[in-house]
Scaffold this motif. Structure first.
Motif, short mmCIF file in Angstrom:
data_model
loop_
_atom_site.label_atom_id
_atom_site.label_comp_id
_atom_site.label_asym_id
_atom_site.label_seq_id
_atom_site.Cartn_x
_atom_site.Cartn_y
_atom_site.Cartn_z
N HIS A 28 0.85 -1.19 0.00
CA HIS A 28 0.00 0.00 0.00
C HIS A 28 0.88 1.23 0.00
O HIS A 28 2.00 1.24 0.50
CB HIS A 28 -0.95 0.00 1.20
CG HIS A 28 -0.25 -0.03 2.51
ND1 HIS A 28 0.33 1.07 3.07
CD2 HIS A 28 -0.01 -1.04 3.37
CE1 HIS A 28 0.88 0.75 4.22
NE2 HIS A 28 0.69 -0.53 4.43
N LEU A 31 -0.58 5.30 3.05
CA LEU A 31 -1.37 5.02 4.24
C LEU A 31 -0.62 5.32 5.54
O LEU A 31 -1.15 5.07 6.61
CB LEU A 31 -1.84 3.57 4.23
CG LEU A 31 -2.85 3.20 3.15
CD1 LEU A 31 -3.22 1.73 3.25
CD2 LEU A 31 -4.10 4.06 3.25
N GLU A 32 0.58 5.87 5.45
CA GLU A 32 1.36 6.16 6.65
C GLU A 32 0.65 7.12 7.59
O GLU A 32 0.64 6.89 8.81
CB GLU A 32 2.76 6.68 6.28
CG GLU A 32 3.68 5.64 5.69
CD GLU A 32 3.41 5.37 4.21
OE1 GLU A 32 2.75 6.20 3.56
OE2 GLU A 32 3.86 4.32 3.73
N LEU A 34 -2.51 7.46 8.04
CA LEU A 34 -3.58 6.69 8.67
C LEU A 34 -3.02 5.77 9.76
O LEU A 34 -3.59 5.67 10.85
CB LEU A 34 -4.34 5.87 7.64
CG LEU A 34 -5.46 4.98 8.16
CD1 LEU A 34 -6.55 5.82 8.82
CD2 LEU A 34 -6.05 4.14 7.04
N GLN A 35 -1.89 5.15 9.49
CA GLN A 35 -1.26 4.29 10.49
C GLN A 35 -0.85 5.10 11.72
O GLN A 35 -1.03 4.66 12.86
CB GLN A 35 -0.03 3.60 9.92
CG GLN A 35 -0.34 2.50 8.94
CD GLN A 35 0.92 1.90 8.34
OE1 GLN A 35 1.90 2.61 8.08
NE2 GLN A 35 0.90 0.60 8.12
N GLU A 36 -0.32 6.29 11.50
CA GLU A 36 0.07 7.15 12.64
C GLU A 36 -1.15 7.56 13.45
O GLU A 36 -1.11 7.57 14.68
CB GLU A 36 0.81 8.37 12.12
CG GLU A 36 2.17 8.06 11.55
CD GLU A 36 2.82 9.27 10.89
OE1 GLU A 36 2.27 10.39 11.03
OE2 GLU A 36 3.85 9.09 10.23
N GLU A 37 -2.24 7.91 12.77
CA GLU A 37 -3.45 8.33 13.48
C GLU A 37 -4.05 7.17 14.27
O GLU A 37 -4.53 7.36 15.39
CB GLU A 37 -4.48 8.88 12.49
CG GLU A 37 -5.71 9.45 13.14
CD GLU A 37 -5.42 10.62 14.06
OE1 GLU A 37 -6.13 10.75 15.08
OE2 GLU A 37 -4.49 11.41 13.77
N ILE A 38 -4.04 5.97 13.71
CA ILE A 38 -4.54 4.80 14.43
C ILE A 38 -3.68 4.53 15.66
O ILE A 38 -4.19 4.24 16.74
CB ILE A 38 -4.61 3.57 13.49
CG1 ILE A 38 -5.73 3.75 12.48
CG2 ILE A 38 -4.81 2.28 14.30
CD1 ILE A 38 -5.76 2.69 11.40
N GLY A 39 -2.37 4.64 15.52
CA GLY A 39 -1.47 4.46 16.67
C GLY A 39 -1.71 5.49 17.75
O GLY A 39 -1.78 5.17 18.94
N SER A 42 -5.01 4.79 19.47
CA SER A 42 -4.88 3.63 20.36
C SER A 42 -4.22 4.01 21.68
O SER A 42 -4.64 3.57 22.75
CB SER A 42 -4.08 2.52 19.69
OG SER A 42 -4.71 2.09 18.51
#
Length: 99
Positions: A28, A31-32, A34-39, A42
């Protein structure tokens, strides 16, 4: 490849997949963030749950007057409230900075 060989070729391919498995690689891009926002989300949820646990524990200590007391306030309950308030302030500050 002829149509007559198709069934045997398919059978051979499916048999190979069944025995050795199949590996699919997906890449992909973009999407970095998005990954940072999910982290970050969390970590916020985890901090909120720990803070909630401190509020509950401090409330139980206060209700049952457990532990040493300082005036009318159980010391452990007071410390629990102070720590929970500090974590709440940190959480609100972090949300305000990133949103």
């Amino acid at each position: 490849m002829s149509l007559r060989q198709l069934p045997s070729d398919l059978s051979r391919v499916l048999h190979g997949i069944r025995n050795r498995g199949m590996e699919v690689s997906v890449a992909h891009h973009g999407l970095e963030p998005l990954q940072e926002e999910i982290g970050r989300s969390s970590r916020r949820v985890a901090l909120a749950l720990v803070t909630l646990g401190l509020y509950i524990a401090a409330s139980l200590l206060m209700q049952h007057s457990l532990g040493p007391r300082w005036g009318e306030v159980p010391v452990l309950a007071g410390l629990g409230y102070v720590l929970a308030l500090w974590l709440s302030w940190r959480l609100v500050r972090d949300i305000g900075e990133h949103d």
